[in-house]
Design an enzyme around this catalytic site. Structure first.
Site, PDB file in Angstrom:
ATOM      1  N   HIS A 219       0.826  -1.205   0.000  1.00 13.38           N
ATOM      2  CA  HIS A 219       0.000   0.000   0.000  1.00 13.38           C
ATOM      3  C   HIS A 219       0.865   1.261   0.000  1.00 13.38           C
ATOM      4  O   HIS A 219       0.636   2.196  -0.770  1.00 13.38           O
ATOM      5  CB  HIS A 219      -0.899  -0.044   1.239  1.00 13.38           C
ATOM      6  CG  HIS A 219      -1.937   1.030   1.289  1.00 13.38           C
ATOM      7  ND1 HIS A 219      -2.750   1.204   2.370  1.00 13.38           N
ATOM      8  CD2 HIS A 219      -2.310   1.983   0.407  1.00 13.38           C
ATOM      9  CE1 HIS A 219      -3.574   2.200   2.158  1.00 13.38           C
ATOM     10  NE2 HIS A 219      -3.324   2.700   0.961  1.00 13.38           N
ATOM     11  N   GLU A 222       2.501   1.603  -3.315  1.00 10.56           N
ATOM     12  CA  GLU A 222       1.529   2.059  -4.324  1.00 10.56           C
ATOM     13  C   GLU A 222       1.385   3.579  -4.285  1.00 10.56           C
ATOM     14  O   GLU A 222       1.303   4.248  -5.313  1.00 10.56           O
ATOM     15  CB  GLU A 222       0.186   1.377  -4.064  1.00 10.56           C
ATOM     16  CG  GLU A 222      -0.963   1.892  -4.906  1.00 10.56           C
ATOM     17  CD  GLU A 222      -2.086   2.422  -4.040  1.00 10.56           C
ATOM     18  OE1 GLU A 222      -2.315   3.649  -4.091  1.00 10.56           O
ATOM     19  OE2 GLU A 222      -2.730   1.639  -3.330  1.00 10.56           O
ATOM     20  N   HIS A 223       1.354   4.168  -3.077  1.00 13.75           N
ATOM     21  CA  HIS A 223       1.315   5.622  -2.948  1.00 13.75           C
ATOM     22  C   HIS A 223       2.619   6.258  -3.428  1.00 13.75           C
ATOM     23  O   HIS A 223       2.604   7.294  -4.098  1.00 13.75           O
ATOM     24  CB  HIS A 223       1.110   6.002  -1.476  1.00 13.75           C
ATOM     25  CG  HIS A 223      -0.308   5.973  -1.019  1.00 13.75           C
ATOM     26  ND1 HIS A 223      -0.973   7.089  -0.552  1.00 13.75           N
ATOM     27  CD2 HIS A 223      -1.203   4.955  -0.944  1.00 13.75           C
ATOM     28  CE1 HIS A 223      -2.206   6.761  -0.213  1.00 13.75           C
ATOM     29  NE2 HIS A 223      -2.374   5.466  -0.433  1.00 13.75           N
ATOM     30  N   GLU A 297       4.547   9.291   2.749  1.00 10.76           N
ATOM     31  CA  GLU A 297       3.421   8.454   2.346  1.00 10.76           C
ATOM     32  C   GLU A 297       3.161   7.307   3.315  1.00 10.76           C
ATOM     33  O   GLU A 297       2.032   6.862   3.462  1.00 10.76           O
ATOM     34  CB  GLU A 297       3.662   7.896   0.945  1.00 10.76           C
ATOM     35  CG  GLU A 297       3.766   8.947  -0.132  1.00 10.76           C
ATOM     36  CD  GLU A 297       2.487   9.771  -0.269  1.00 10.76           C
ATOM     37  OE1 GLU A 297       1.387   9.190  -0.191  1.00 10.76           O
ATOM     38  OE2 GLU A 297       2.608  10.999  -0.450  1.00 10.76           O
ATOM     39  N   GLU A 319      -4.636   6.976   6.961  1.00 11.49           N
ATOM     40  CA  GLU A 319      -5.704   6.340   6.189  1.00 11.49           C
ATOM     41  C   GLU A 319      -6.154   5.048   6.875  1.00 11.49           C
ATOM     42  O   GLU A 319      -7.344   4.794   7.054  1.00 11.49           O
ATOM     43  CB  GLU A 319      -5.217   6.018   4.772  1.00 11.49           C
ATOM     44  CG  GLU A 319      -6.231   5.230   3.954  1.00 11.49           C
ATOM     45  CD  GLU A 319      -5.645   4.668   2.666  1.00 11.49           C
ATOM     46  OE1 GLU A 319      -6.318   3.847   2.037  1.00 11.49           O
ATOM     47  OE2 GLU A 319      -4.526   5.051   2.298  1.00 11.49           O
ATOM     48  N   ARG A 778     -37.887 -10.598 -13.391  1.00  7.79           N
ATOM     49  CA  ARG A 778     -38.171 -11.370 -14.602  1.00  7.79           C
ATOM     50  C   ARG A 778     -38.458 -10.483 -15.796  1.00  7.79           C
ATOM     51  O   ARG A 778     -38.190 -10.851 -16.943  1.00  7.79           O
ATOM     52  CB  ARG A 778     -39.373 -12.294 -14.354  1.00  7.79           C
ATOM     53  CG  ARG A 778     -39.029 -13.507 -13.493  1.00  7.79           C
ATOM     54  CD  ARG A 778     -40.252 -14.101 -12.809  1.00  7.79           C
ATOM     55  NE  ARG A 778     -41.379 -14.279 -13.713  1.00  7.79           N
ATOM     56  CZ  ARG A 778     -42.659 -14.339 -13.327  1.00  7.79           C
ATOM     57  NH1 ARG A 778     -42.952 -14.214 -12.044  1.00  7.79           N
ATOM     58  NH2 ARG A 778     -43.603 -14.529 -14.209  1.00  7.79           N
TER      59      ARG A 778
END
Length: 1153
Positions: A219, A222-223, A297, A319, A778
């Site tokens: 994570h 990724e940042h 980050e 976060e 239906r």
């Protein structure tokens, strides 16, 4: 962000009955939702419900699994949304429209994962706005899609020259695409090149990144990779791309076992710019050399002065503090650990806040070296661009690498099956209000297999999932909710986007004494279903629902190519066939034939027995409420930091202070102009100067206004019936969500929570609600009902309506309107216990939203202080609504007759031909054919309402408020009405608001403050200007930053390049990508709000001509927030107490849970 049931997320877009708790993870998600809404009058994505859905789905951390949050989507401040994969965003990146929870959550994930795109090109129209009586219209020409024109061939020789070999080539009929799988010879990197006529081009690079612990390395990486690279050495290339791109999707997503970097754009030049920045970021990031990026980050110790306390800071750290403050996310993590104790899924790829500070920079760098290599990558291209150019761009990067051992090192080992079930008990943070003994959660979870399942079995399990839990009428769903043992469902049903599928189901709001009863009820219900099978009507409804959505392929504003990528990647990432998940026709045909031949019981009962009833790999997870957990976690963190400080010498403290200042200096120092110029950017000449109008004809049928939009929709009719609710008594407004809606939105369009609905979940005189739901399934693609309220600029009038949305194949238009009539006029409000269940579910959803969507709660509360429309929205979806539900839950038993009568009064006030509007979107032939059914429907409505127009003129008192929640982070808002301060609307406000969000607040609130995100939003209808932050470790400091915004604008220096980027980024929001149904729907909303094409064009011209002078002039207007604004914080008791030490009695404190 996670992507397990990403296609189910797509369905959220269209089905507000979807009962998922959407976990919006990244800054981009939230900011974009509001930024898009801010320009609603210009954009075709101007609807509140649609824009929220669009934003969430454009965003990054979606919430594919009802309780699984998948970390880390990198989307920017409010443009985006975890399950077994996602956050999403998001939204969001947008959620609303049709059949009573038909596709609840991420239902039928496998079915949708196997789905592909059936092409539906929409020719562009520029039509006049004409008024006429449809009864006199002649048949119009049918809008037909042009034949596919796209380049799809790369010769073997051309591929060889670029270093690739062609592995396989197939035409995917389901999405009218030619798909070619290439392999790069030197690295072994696999590339899927999908060519078709879709202008919304998609690129994605996905790497297998299985973590070994919960430090959050995937994570944080990724940042971090998007914080500068070899070719683009500035601090935040990602932020620069947001400012100056026409992208339709820009994100980064962390899954439990992979990391994905996707982008999309309709502009070819812009698309290739984005591709190059992302490739350079992934393979050559600065973060592996610059430890300050890792600290910013990920995490770091912060000490501004040796005499002060040491604190933790870091974007991901805060976060994840927010994530771990949400009860269902805590449940999801406990489930994962219990079901997968021995492999990578048992740890948290997003990061556990108590473990993140154990991560070292050396470990961080090694993770990138090991996994971020082309040999470990799968790359996806999709759309109408040149496939040869795709390979040429990739070759430039891949040829710089050789082979690697990454693929073998990143292999995900399967979890071995248990020989006997396990049971675990965990605590979750809860408020101290109410009866804590009735706030337990229990969830039963099965790992279905330790081997890869064949496609036919996966497809059958997907259908079984939908039959069990897909609608409120589904037997397992219905029996659990009808039992009264809990308030709402938890668990995502079948989750199948990871290596091994699992099945989860349970309840929240359970009494401590009823835990065992819930477990027994789940088992007995599944056993009974296995023995008796499903009703034939239920199977038919499920089949029609799923098949309709597969063929419609309506992904909202979420790029279709990205939906296909996630489907394919669910197999491809594990070394399996990437083509199989894109082709559903043959497996679907085989399953239908088998059901027809053997009967549904012979198909589904063995699956229930094998995978659930006789499966010992079962984990029972019980969650117990703990009102002290949040404060205890805070205390443990403080004690740890105090102990650390006590162990440090004066030199150590001085060094930490110096390091803190070094990081802040880096964050404060702007990138040099020459560095900023390295990021490719479009020019204003690349931007269309005129808006693209949606074709609209305004006419009348039987005295009611009818809008028609002649667009190619692949033979689907989209319809909205709109009723004016301004005759409704003010005291009845809080009942409206329970009367009709599936989702609750603020006036700005932000999704707050899901609500149960009487109209679609109660029966009629002749049908039970189960039969009604099955009939809708239906005959149609779904029906939904929800309120829409907005201020009208320049008027004291309100735009306040109930909107009924439905869709069906054009040949079933009569069925659609008959069912809308049935829902509106024949549903009976007589089932007291079922209504009480709705109230409990809605209350549970609102309570969850306090910690999950605190910024939306704050925005709703602020809006209610400055406009009547905002007050109405807050009554239907804010703190006031939660308080109403808490009281109503008691009143249901005491005054049911009165409540039932009030629901009938709402219906009587609502249903009237007078003020009714019908909106239709389809091609000309189908529009003409549907007119007779519209006429018949309108004939059944009363000519006028029995109620007189009511007077709504209420607002919440002005004053600062703090809403107490059990959380370690805060959501901080401040707002004022700048129209009342004299501001006159000018299109430059959209550019300025975006710039404030993407620079001032991004730097101060996010990078330096450590919040997950912050944004500025201006509502052009009410004139309210908002500041909002989410997952914010600060409170008063953030308010001070808001107050300094005017000075920031006065001192601002903008060169032409920076200004151009801000303008282009704003146009990207205004021109957000839409499918035909969204074009028709948003055209209707502009009509209701009185926004003309001339005004849209005027605002566009003002945006394009925005200058530095406009920024500086706006400083005086935004100072109204500083001098006349009010603050609302959704925050922990500890942070509120700390704020009151500095500013005594600043907030009026309110506790609602």
């Amino acid at each position: 962000m996670k992507t397990s049931k990403i296609l189910n997320l797509l369905q959220i877009f269209l089905f507000p009955h979807f009962s998922a708790t959407v976990s919006i993870s990244q800054t981009r998600a939230h900011t974009t939702i509001i930024a898009l809404l801010a320009s609603a009058e210009l954009s075709s994505s101007a609807s509140k419900a649609t824009m929220e859905r669009a934003a969430l789905l454009r965003c990054s951390s979606l919430a594919p699994n009802r309780f699984f949050y998948f970390p880390g989507s990198r989307s920017f401040p409010l443009r985006r949304p975890a399950s077994p994969p996602v956050s999403s965003r998001s939204a969001s990146s947008s959620l609303s429209s049709a059949s009573s929870r038909l596709l609840r959550r991420r239902r039928h994930s496998r079915l949708l994962r196997v789905a592909a795109s059936s092409s539906s090109s929409s020719p562009s129209f520029s039509s006049a706005h004409s008024d006429k009586h449809f009864s006199t219209l002649s048949a119009r020409a049918v809008a037909t899609p042009s034949a596919p024109q796209f380049s799809s061939d790369v010769s073997d020789e051309a591929a060889e020259k670029l270093g690739f070999e062609k592995v396989s080539e197939q035409f995917i009929e389901e999405c009218k695409s030619k798909a070619v799988l290439f392999k790069h010879r030197k690295t072994g990197c696999e590339v899927m090149s999908v060519s078709n006529d879709d202008e919304n081009k998609v690129f994605g690079i996905v790497l297998r990144t299985p973590p070994k612990d919960s430090t959050g390395i995937p994570h944080i990486l990724e940042h971090s990779v998007l914080c500068g690279s070899r070719k683009y050495p500035l601090k935040e290339p990602f932020a620069e791309l947001i400012k100056g791109s026409l992208n339709t999707y820009l994100n980064a997503i962390t899954f439990p076992d992979r990391t994905c970097y996707p982008i999309a754009s309709t502009n070819t030049k812009d698309f290739y710019n984005l591709v190059d920045v992302y490739l350079d970021a992934v393979f050559f990031p600065n973060c592996v050399e610059d430890e300050l990026i890792f600290q910013q980050e990920g995490w770091h110790y912060e000490l501004d002065d040796p005499s002060k306390e040491i604190t933790y800071k870091g974007v991901v750290f805060n976060e994840m503090k927010g994530v771990y403050s949400q009860p269902e996310n805590v449940l999801g993590r406990a489930v994962r650990r219990a079901v997968f104790p021995d492999n990578t899924y048992g740890v948290d790829s997003g990061g556990d806040p108590t473990v993140i500070p154990k991560l070292t920079f050396e470990e961080f760098k090694e993770f990138h070296r090991k996994y971020y290599h082309p040999s470990n990558a799968r790359i996806w291209f999709y759309g109408d661009d040149d496939p040869s150019e795709r390979l040429r761009i990739l070759s430039e990067y891949l040829e710089m690498f050789g082979s690697s051992s990454s693929p073998s090192e990143s292999t995900v080992e399967p979890q071995r099956l248990f020989s006997e079930p396990v049971r675990v008990v965990h605590k979750y943070p809860a408020g101290d209000g109410g009866d804590l003994k009735k706030k337990h959660m229990v969830c039963l979870n099965w790992l279905l297999s330790d081997k890869t399942l064949d496609l036919e079995t996966e497809l059958a399990l997907g259908f079984l999932d939908h039959l069990l839990l897909g609608t409120p009428a589904s037997p397992l769903m219905k029996i659990l909710l009808d039992s009264g043992l809990g308030d709402d469902i938890v668990g995502g049903g079948i989750e199948d986007d990871l290596l091994q599928p699992q099945f989860s189901i349970g309840l929240k709001g359970v009494s401590e004494d009823d835990i065992q009863k819930v477990e027994e009820l789940i088992f007995s219900t599944l056993k009974k279903i296995s023995e008796e099978g499903f009703e034939s009507e239920a199977v038919e409804a499920s089949m029609n629902t799923i098949e309709f959505h597969l063929r419609e392929n309506n992904t909202g504003s979420f790029p279709r190519g990205l939906a296909l990528m996630f489907q394919s990647m669910g197999k491809w990432i594990y070394g399996l066939d990437p083509f199989g998940p894109l082709k559903y026709e043959e497996p679907l045909k085989a399953l239908k034939a088998r059901i027809a031949k053997e009967g549904s019981k012979a198909v589904f009962s063995p699956l229930i027995e094998k995978f659930i009833l006789n499966n010992n790999h079962r984990a029972i997870v019980e969650m117990q409420p703990d009102p002290e957990k949040a404060s205890r976690d805070d205390s443990l963190e403080r004690e740890s930091l105090e102990k650390l400080k006590a162990s440090m010498t004066e030199e150590d403290l001085a060094e930490l202070t110096r390091a803190t200042q070094e990081l802040k200096l880096k964050q404060e120092t702007p990138d040099p102009p020459e560095v900023l110029k390295t990021v490719p950017c479009l020019q204003l000449d690349d931007i269309p100067k005129r808006t693209t109008p949606t074709p609209i004809e305004v006419g009348e049928i039987n005295g009611a206004k009818v809008l028609q939009h002649d667009l190619f929709t692949n033979d689907v009719l989209y319809a909205e019936v709109v009723f004016d609710i301004r005759s409704l008594k003010q005291e009845l407004l809080p009942l409206v969500p329970l009367f009709c809606t599936g989702y609750i939105f603020t006036e700005t369009g932000t999704l707050v929570a899901k609500s149960s609905q009487s109209l679609l979940e109660m029966g009629t005189k002749d049908m039970s609600f189960v039969q009604l739901n099955q009939l809708i399934g239906r005959k149609t693609g779904g029906i939904s009902v929800y309120p829409f309220t907005s201020s009208v600029r320049g008027s004291t009038d309100l735009c306040s309506h109930i909107i009924v949305r439905g869709k069906a194949m054009a040949g079933r238009a009569e069925d659609l309107f008959n069912l809308v009539k049935c829902v509106l006029q024949e549903v009976q409000f007589t089932d007291q216990q079922r209504f009480k269940q709705f109230v409990s579910q809605s209350k549970a959803g609102m309570e969850s939203s306090l910690s999950g969507s605190g910024h939306a709660i704050a925005a709703s509360r602020l809006g209610a202080k400055f406009s009547t429309a905002g007050w109405i929205s807050e009554q239907m979806g804010g703190v006031s609504y939660l308080e109403f539900l808490q009281d109503l839950e008691k009143r249901v038993d005491q005054d049911w007759d009165g409540i039932s009568a009030s629901l009938e009064e709402i219906r009587a006030s609502l249903l009237s031909k007078d003020g009714c509007l019908v909106n239709l979107t389809a091609d000309g032939k189908n529009l003409t054919a549907s007119e007779k059914y519209v006429s018949k429907f309108l004939d059944c409505l009363p000519s006028s309402s029995s109620a007189a127009t009511a007077s709504w003129n209420a607002r919440l008192p002005l004053g600062n408020e703090a809403i107490v929640i059990p959380s370690q982070v805060n959501y901080v808002g401040k707002a004022a009405n700048i129209y009342e301060a004299g501001y006159q609307l000018h299109g430059s406000v959209y550019v300025i608001s975006n710039h404030i969000s993407n620079t001032w607040l991004w730097d101060r609130v996010r990078l330096m403050g450590g919040a997950y995100g912050g944004m500025s939003h201006f509502n052009p209808y009410s004139g309210v200007c908002y500041f909002l932050s989410w997952r914010d470790p600060n409170l008063l400091n953030t308010l001070d930053i808001y107050d300094a915004t005017g000075d920031f604008l006065r001192d601002l220096e903008l060169d032409n390049d920076t200004l151009t980027k801000s303008i282009i980024g704003t146009i990207g929001n205004v021109d957000s990508y839409q499918l035909p149904d969204a074009k028709g729907y948003n055209s209707m909303l502009r009509y209701l709000r009185g926004v003309t094409e001339e005004e849209r064009q005027q605002r566009r011209e003002e945006i394009l001509s925005t200058s530095l002078k406009n920024f500086r002039e706006f400083a005086d207007a935004i100072d109204a927030v500083k001098h006349k604004g009010v603050s609302v914080a959704v925050a922990s008791a500890g942070h509120i107490d700390a704020a009151h030490k500095d500013r005594p009695n600043y907030f009026q404190v309110k506790k609602v849970v």
